[in-house]
Design an enzyme around this catalytic site. Structure first.
Site, mmCIF file in Angstrom:
data_model
loop_
_atom_site.group_PDB
_atom_site.id
_atom_site.type_symbol
_atom_site.label_atom_id
_atom_site.label_comp_id
_atom_site.label_asym_id
_atom_site.label_seq_id
_atom_site.Cartn_x
_atom_site.Cartn_y
_atom_site.Cartn_z
ATOM 1 N N ASP A 1 0.862 -1.188 0.000
ATOM 2 C CA ASP A 1 0.000 0.000 0.000
ATOM 3 C C ASP A 1 0.897 1.236 0.000
ATOM 4 O O ASP A 1 2.116 1.141 0.199
ATOM 5 C CB ASP A 1 -0.868 -0.057 1.260
ATOM 6 N N ASP B 1 -8.913 3.465 -2.721
ATOM 7 C CA ASP B 1 -9.904 3.896 -1.726
ATOM 8 C C ASP B 1 -11.178 4.458 -2.356
ATOM 9 O O ASP B 1 -11.365 5.669 -2.445
ATOM 10 C CB ASP B 1 -9.282 4.942 -0.799
ATOM 11 N N GLU C 1 2.722 4.942 -3.933
ATOM 12 C CA GLU C 1 2.689 5.902 -5.058
ATOM 13 C C GLU C 1 4.008 6.662 -5.212
ATOM 14 O O GLU C 1 4.343 6.977 -6.367
ATOM 15 C CB GLU C 1 1.515 6.860 -4.869
HETATM 16 O O1 MIG Z 1 -3.798 6.040 4.588
HETATM 17 O O2 MIG Z 1 -3.544 0.775 5.640
HETATM 18 O O3 MIG Z 1 -5.832 2.082 0.259
HETATM 19 O O4 MIG Z 1 -6.756 -0.157 1.630
HETATM 20 O O5 MIG Z 1 -6.755 -0.069 4.435
HETATM 21 C C1 MIG Z 1 -4.581 4.896 4.474
HETATM 22 C C2 MIG Z 1 -4.727 1.503 5.774
HETATM 23 C C3 MIG Z 1 -3.692 3.712 4.249
HETATM 24 C C4 MIG Z 1 -4.924 2.964 2.306
HETATM 25 C C5 MIG Z 1 -5.350 1.747 1.545
HETATM 26 C C6 MIG Z 1 -6.359 0.980 2.346
HETATM 27 C C7 MIG Z 1 -5.776 0.598 3.679
HETATM 28 C C8 MIG Z 1 -5.322 1.856 4.432
HETATM 29 N N1 MIG Z 1 -4.363 2.587 3.605
#
Ligand code: MIG
Length: 800
Positions: A407, A485, A410
């Site tokens: 996650d 998200d 980016e």
């Molecule tokens: O700032 O890890 O897209 O699936 O549950 C949020 C917490 C960070 C974003 C991800 C989401 C995940 C969440 N993450």
């Protein structure tokens, strides 16, 4: 298009006339009087690469997108010239290059029709601020031309009339038309006059595509640095364009384990251990199939990657084992930010080895994410990737984690403008040192790649499983992905449908959305409708932010639970069908979901369709995307289709009303199809498959179906231990013949098929297997329509 510096506006610059031409094997170079060079590489008869420089010198030829396994070779390459043009001819294409200004026009070699033509062609602006050029290309749109692809853009299938930006971006609660979002896939397909071609602009800088938005009949693309470097891929079938793009940027390096195609349950977050156990137990108690359970960031100690919270998960190895004994694979999240903490070994090691990204003038790239202030590994450095891969040893080999979820790659940075690294951050880029302007769009891809390398190494002899949020072209080689998200709204259900289709036609089929929506909370109806769509997505996972209430299949009352169970069960029954579609994708690059335009581009009705798609080769699905519906209108593609629920046969090529109460959805099966099914299991491998169900849909005429199977995990299939059955169905008024051809050395556990004959227009009076008449009692004939027979037949002959 782009504003150059206002201090010193130079405007667009153009190549002048060609003064020299050289050919080295399949590489043709055209140099202009003002020093611009066009290099055309003939990769295949249908694939030409165009590369331009304005300085006479090309950059080191390096791409993260193009796979070394890409096919090469052509049957014909001829270069001729007349007074206006150089002319390149292959068996598929004729390309004219104007001697005056390097503009190109590409024609179909067979019927000589114009496929794609430069308007201004290549041009550029010098970048005062960064040096180098803003590189640009513009092409004339052909009459009736439409455009598709471009990765995860949350818009209607046909891109015509819109402009897009490619810059991988953390996009919490994005919506329809938000641009850019998480992924950069600078590849589109175009279609006009029944012919399709594609363009892959392999440039990782911030890039833009304009499809007849700024000017009605002009399509253009440009990037804020790097080279004008694009691949032209000719079809004329769109499916071939997508297949060839996927060949170029890579297919998944191995098949996913079958369990990864099961249902996954996720939330931010399930903790402590007792909560995880409560959830998994409930799945088994309620008999809702599920193969994977996820741990989001709270499983760690203060969000430090590769650690476990002692308080919440005192003995992860034991827990993971107990979950595995119950059929659950444990998947954990790993983010790129490494907490600045001298007592944290991963941080110390990264620091000692100099693996973290630095700013232009030397300081570390410091940014705030979940753990607080962090440094970030430079995943574009191969040595860093190897280090990262090895960090997974304990998690995977020792603790038994079966998949890793990447996650925030980016990379996302909190509380800063732009939500990511500043432009000046330096990257290794596999020895081609550069700034973040060039590396940004591939950072997440390289993180997922490093994670994949770790999983591959430590899961051995099982197959690896990775999920990523950020991606660039080619990321499909290493990992699956989700669409980020989203929000629990009806419009987001539509968006999820569009994004999954679009990713599939952009070479990336292992994709799904957060079922039910990540932000906010769905009601039971929306959740059920979303599950109905989700079971047709290659990656099928419920996920939610967790702070708006529960989002498990049972969270909305028993009526909804029953609908959800019914559809997840259907997913499990269809596993051999989906696995076969995946094998086709991994083997040949054929997308698992086909938007109708990809399925039948010759039918103009498909060019603007959005909701319907073909799952695999033979099943048409269309979600209900509004509340309180008892059905919907949808376009059924040409040909005859069976309503999956009623077996009613409909003639396609028209828009029709289809009933679908909340416990149903519009699903059709193409006539002549043979759909393989497994029994319902609570998780993959729960049962030994002792009979393969084949749903046979009668057709007057011929149709071919396939079933691919193997050990469901491991690498033996690569050594030939797979089982591929090809069924050739041929129906006449009073008989049905099914021929089976089997290849591969894998021996399936079942010995018999159970055939379910749908739509048979006659009563069976005789059955022959390989020319021997079989007494009905040996077929366990059940009514007219079900027969059980040996899997070893070559020809089955059913007669009236
Ligand atoms: O700032 O890890 O897209 O699936 O549950 C949020 C917490 C960070 C974003 C991800 C989401 C995940 C969440 N993450």
């Amino acid at each position: 298009m782009i504003l150059n510096t206002e201090l010193e506006y130079k405007g667009n610059l153009f190549p002048s006339q060609i003064v020299s031409y050289e050919k080295h094997l399949n590489v043709l170079s055209f140099t202009t009087e003002n020093g611009a060079v066009l290099q055309v590489t003939v990769r295949r008869d249908s694939i030409l690469r165009f590369r331009f420089t304005t300085t006479g010198i090309f950059e080191n030829d390096f791409s993260y997108a193009i796979t070394k396994y890409a096919s090469r070779g052509y049957n014909l390459l001829e270069v001729t010239e007349n007074d206006k043009n150089y002319i390149i001819t292959t068996t598929k294409l004729i390309c004219h290059i104007s001697k005056l200004d390097l503009r190109t026009s590409i024609y179909d070699a067979i019927d000589k029709s114009l496929i794609c033509e430069d308007e201004l062609g290549f041009h550029w602006e010098e970048s005062y601020e960064f040096g180098g050029n803003v590189v640009k290309m513009s092409k004339t749109a052909q009459p009736g031309e439409s455009y598709y692809g471009l990765g995860d853009k949350p818009v209607d299938n046909n891109l015509k009339g819109k402009r897009f930006e490619n810059w991988v971006t953390d996009s919490y609660a994005y919506g329809r038309n938000t641009d850019p979002i998480y992924k950069t896939i600078p590849f589109y397909t175009a279609l006009h006059n029944k012919k399709s071609y594609g363009i892959f602009f392999d440039n990782t800088f911030r890039s833009f595509f304009d499809f007849c938005h700024e000017r009605r009949n002009i399509t253009s693309f440009w990037a804020q640095g790097g080279e004008m470097n694009y691949y032209f891929i000719y079809g004329p079938e769109m499916s071939d364009v997508v297949v060839n793009y996927t060949d170029l940027t890579g297919k998944p390096h191995q098949l996913p384990a079958l369990w990864t195609l099961g249902y996954h349950q996720c939330k931010w977050s399930y903790y402590p251990e007792s909560n995880v156990k409560e959830i998994t137990k409930k799945f088994r108690d309620l008999k809702i199939p599920c193969d994977a359970i996820y741990l989001d960031i709270d499983y760690m100690e203060g969000f430090r990657c590769f650690t476990w919270s002692e308080e919440y998960f005192p003995n992860p190895k034991r827990m993971v084992k107990e979950l595995a004994d119950d059929g659950f694979k444990t998947i954990v999240i790993i983010d790129p930010g490494i907490k600045i903490d001298m007592d944290y070994s991963v941080f110390r090691e990264g620091l000692e080895k100099d693996y973290f990204c630095k700013r232009a003038d030397g300081p570390y790239m410091k940014g705030k994410v979940w753990p607080g202030e962090c440094y970030f590994p430079d995943f574009t450095n191969p040595e860093v990737r190897e280090w990262w891969a090895n960090l997974f040893q304990e998690l995977v080999e020792d603790i038994g984690v079966k998949g890793v979820w990447n996650d925030m790659n980016e990379p996302a940075v909190m509380d800063v403008p732009g939500k990511t690294f500043p432009n000046d951050v330096r990257h290794d880029y596999d020895g081609n040192q550069c700034s973040h302007r060039k590396a940004h769009n591939v950072y997440g891809m390289q993180m997922a790649r490093a994670t994949y390398q770790g999983l591959k190494k430590f899961s051995y002899p099982k197959r690896p499983f990775v999920i990523t949020r950020a991606a660039y072209s080619g990321t499909q080689r290493y990992t699956s992905s989700w669409t980020g998200d989203n929000i629990a709204t009806w419009d987001h259900l539509t968006i999820a449908n569009l994004q999954a289709q679009r990713m599939c036609m952009s070479g990336f089929s292992f994709i799904g959305s957060d079922i039910g929506g990540f932000a906010e909370q769905p009601n039971g109806e929306l959740y059920a409708r979303w599950i109905q769509l989700g079971i047709f997505h290659p990656f099928c996972r419920t996920h939610s932010s967790g702070d708006h209430g529960d989002q498990e299949p049972w969270a909305f009352g028993t009526a909804i639970t029953d609908v959800v169970r019914k559809f997840i069960e259907l997913r499990y029954q269809l596993l051999p069908y989906l696995y076969t579609a995946f094998w086709r994708y991994a083997e040949e690059g054929i997308p698992i979901l086909k938007s109708l335009v990809l399925y039948d581009q010759h039918d103009p009705q498909t060019h603007y369709r959005n909701d319907e798609f073909v799952f695999g080769e033979k099943i048409l699905a269309c979600p209900i995307t509004a509340p309180n519906q008892t059905g919907r209108r949808l376009y059924i593609p040409r040909g005859k289709w069976y309503n999956f629920w009623s077996d009613e046969v409909v003639e396609g090529g028209t828009e029709q009303w289809v009933d679908a109460d909340l416990d149903s959805m519009p699903i059709f099966v193409k006539e002549g199809a043979i759909i393989p099914k497994y029994p319902i299991q609570q998780y993959v491998g729960e049962k030994t498959i002792d009979e393969l169900l084949l749903d046979v849909y009668y057709k007057e005429g011929k149709e071919t179906s396939e079933v691919y199977e193997d050990a469901t995990d491991g690498y033996d299939y690569i050594k030939g231990r797979y089982s591929l059955r090809t069924f050739k169905l041929s129906g006449k008024k009073k008989e049905l013949i099914i021929q089976q051809h089997k290849s591969g050395k894998f021996i399936t556990t079942y010995k018999t098929f159970k055939l379910n004959l749908h739509g048979l227009p006659f009563k069976i009076s005789k059955v022959e297997i390989d020319n021997v008449i079989i007494p009905f009692k040996d077929l366990e004939l059940n009514g007219d329509n079900t027969l059980v027979l040996t899997k070893e037949f070559s020809e089955l002959h059913i007669m009236a």
